[in-house]
Design an enzyme around this catalytic site. Structure first.
Site, PDB file in Angstrom:
ATOM      1  N   ASP A  97      76.039 -34.962  64.832  1.00 18.27           N
ATOM      2  CA  ASP A  97      76.427 -33.889  65.433  1.00 18.27           C
ATOM      3  C   ASP A  97      77.688 -34.316  66.705  1.00 18.27           C
ATOM      4  OD1 ASP A  97      76.501 -31.121  66.894  1.00 18.27           O
ATOM      5  OD2 ASP A  97      74.808 -31.332  65.309  1.00 18.27           O
ATOM      6  N   HIS A 145      76.273 -28.412  71.360  1.00 23.04           N
ATOM      7  CA  HIS A 145      76.005 -28.206  70.233  1.00 23.04           C
ATOM      8  C   HIS A 145      75.041 -29.198  69.691  1.00 23.04           C
ATOM      9  CE1 HIS A 145      75.774 -27.682  65.401  1.00 23.04           C
ATOM     10  NE2 HIS A 145      76.059 -26.382  65.838  1.00 23.04           N
ATOM     11  N   SER A 153      72.931 -23.881  62.118  1.00 25.13           N
ATOM     12  CA  SER A 153      72.779 -24.976  62.783  1.00 25.13           C
ATOM     13  C   SER A 153      71.522 -24.967  63.698  1.00 25.13           C
ATOM     14  CB  SER A 153      73.941 -25.115  63.684  1.00 25.13           C
ATOM     15  OG  SER A 153      75.243 -25.456  63.053  1.00 25.13           O
TER      16      SER A 153
END
Length: 487
Positions: free
Chosen positions: A175, A224, A405
């Site tokens: 990620d 994220h 996600s």
């Protein structure tokens, strides 16, 4: 130390058993080759069918067998091309996981390479801008112990009924990076022994010239990645029980530079997970390989993945090695046929859509069906909570994001609970995938996609249904005869 990719300039290619090459490239790659500029391109070599048996009841041995097979194939098939490049002092980068060579050259030089019979296909390696949620440094201190999504998938009942929280399972994520010393992530980071950190074999950075340098320790240039990892294993030991499998450990790889990834940055992380290395990229050792890899990203064609097959061999090889690949479906819903990006489109990926706190499909969640290389698939495979999920940020705090996600980490973590409850399932990703599908809460809709009514199970909105950790562990704990179930 980090690898550097140099521009190459090839002399006119000598006799190379030329053949027509245009069928080897997509329209987008052809457009790049007509630009008269330096082009960064991935060359995939022909791979002969393998006859060696990699199967083993030992998970690590199975991975080692697959890695050895892949390396041998790359060594043999890449040899004539590498010999030419080496003789002419032309730098290159080899990827054994997919039998690829990454080069940068003038279009005329590349077309000469494409004419060689050893080259099967060529793919663009243009940077890909992932549509990530806006970074949010705000700390949201909602007074809650167990987050709603964790409760929705019935993880707490698994903890209490079975005493299982993911022990002895390693979850990997690729990620934007991870804040390794976040209060909710630190204790479950495999590189942390309670007093000091060792990032060897636990962290890899596939970004060569990042805007934000991580140095030799994990970092997160967006937030994220930390959010997704928090949903999988997060627990600060106090009021922030954000993780579904807080007893599992984690390792990580950065595959994006502030949201920009490439097919090879994704492939490099997959390759590293099969055979983790020290921080210098040396001394690879599959003993450190994870059980599960979460992939909360997509590789859209209009932003770089111009050929949908660019990562299929990579994903297939990871699954063949015995590692479960979990992928987010994408956020392009609510229309049909909006699951369009690697790795979500692949049959071997466990693709995850998003649901709300009301147990409905999220409006943004991408829908199937999917057609890859002429084969029609029902996607997603499963759904999980992804709307307004609270988890870790990259500033030692917490924030709320929405997206598929956020959904796929729930499924990756439930898989960890299943493997922890029944260790004989480790190294059997296809079987774990079936367990999770068949024990999910059936969900239907009024939406018909690709001729599949939403009233059927599975469908192209929810897949088989919404993930349920308790039902999955109940089933897995009693599962003895694998062969019949795999049919």
């Amino acid at each position: 130390m980090k690898k550097t990719l140099l521009l190459i300039s090839m002399a006119p290619f000598i006799n190379a058993q030329a053949e027509d090459w245009q069928h080897k490239v997509s329209a987008e790659v052809l457009k790049q080759l007509n630009s008269n500029q330096d082009v960064e391109i991935i060359l995939r070599l022909q791979s002969p069918a393998t006859t060696s048996n990699i199967n083993s009841n030992n998970r690590i041995e199975k991975i080692q067998n697959k890695v050895a097979q892949l390396k041998q194939t790359a060594k043999e098939t890449q040899k004539p091309i590498i010999e030419y490049l080496t003789a002419n002092n032309i730098p290159y980068r080899s990827y054994w996981i997919s039998n690829d060579l990454l080069i940068t050259a003038k279009s005329g030089e590349i077309t000469a390479l494409l004419a060689r019979k050893e080259i099967k296909k060529a793919f663009s390696n243009a940077p890909i801008q992932l549509n990530l949620p806006a970074p949010n440094k705000q700390t949201i201190q909602t007074p809650t112990a167990i987050e709603w999504n964790v409760s929705m998938v019935n993880a707490p009942q698994v903890w209490s009924n079975y005493g299982v929280t993911g022990e002895n399972i390693i979850i990997a994520g690729q990620d934007t990076g991870y804040q390794w010393n976040h209060p909710a992530l630190l204790d479950r980071y495999r590189g942390w022994d309670g007093q000091s950190a060792d990032h060897n074999y636990n962290w890899h950075d596939s970004i060569d010239s990042p805007q934000v340098s991580c140095g030799n320790a994990p970092c997160d240039d967006h937030g994220h990645g930390s959010h997704t990892m928090g949903t999988m294993i997060g627990d600060d030991g106090a009021t922030n029980q954000i993780g579904v499998a807080p007893g599992a450990q984690w390792i990580g790889c950065r595959n994006m530079d502030v949201g920009n990834g490439t097919p090879t940055s994704y492939a490099e992380c997959f390759q590293w997970f099969l055979e983790p290395t020290d921080l210098n990229g040396q001394n690879p050792d599959s003993n450190y390989a994870p059980h599960i890899i979460n992939n909360s990203w997509g590789c859209p064609g209009f932003e770089g993945c111009t050929d949908p097959l660019v990562l299929r061999d990579t994903v297939n090889n990871v699954v063949a090695a015995g590692i479960l690949v979990v992928s987010s479906a994408g956020n392009s819903g609510s229309a049909c046929n909006t699951i369009t990006t690697p790795a979500a489109i692949y049959d071997k990926s466990l693709t995850v859509g998003s649901t709300t706190s009301s147990d409905l499909i999220s409006g943004f969640s991408s829908r199937g069906g999917v057609v890859v290389d002429g084969v029609e698939l029902i996607k997603p495979n499963l759904s999980a909570p992804g709307s307004s999920v609270r988890s870790a940020n990259n500033n030692s705090g917490y924030t709320t994001f929405s997206g598929t996600s956020m959904a796929s980490p729930n499924v990756a973590a439930v898989a960890a609970l299943v493997m922890s409850a029944n260790p004989s399932l480790a190294g059997k990703p296809e079987l774990v995938k079936k367990v999770l599908e068949r024990t999910s809460v059936p969900k239907t809709s009024t939406q018909t996609c690709n001729g599949v009514p939403g009233s059927t199970i599975p469908n192209n909105t929810f897949g088989w249904g919404r993930i349920d950790a308790l039902q999955a562990v109940d089933f897995a704990s009693d599962l003895i005869y694998f062969d019949d179930f795999q049919q």
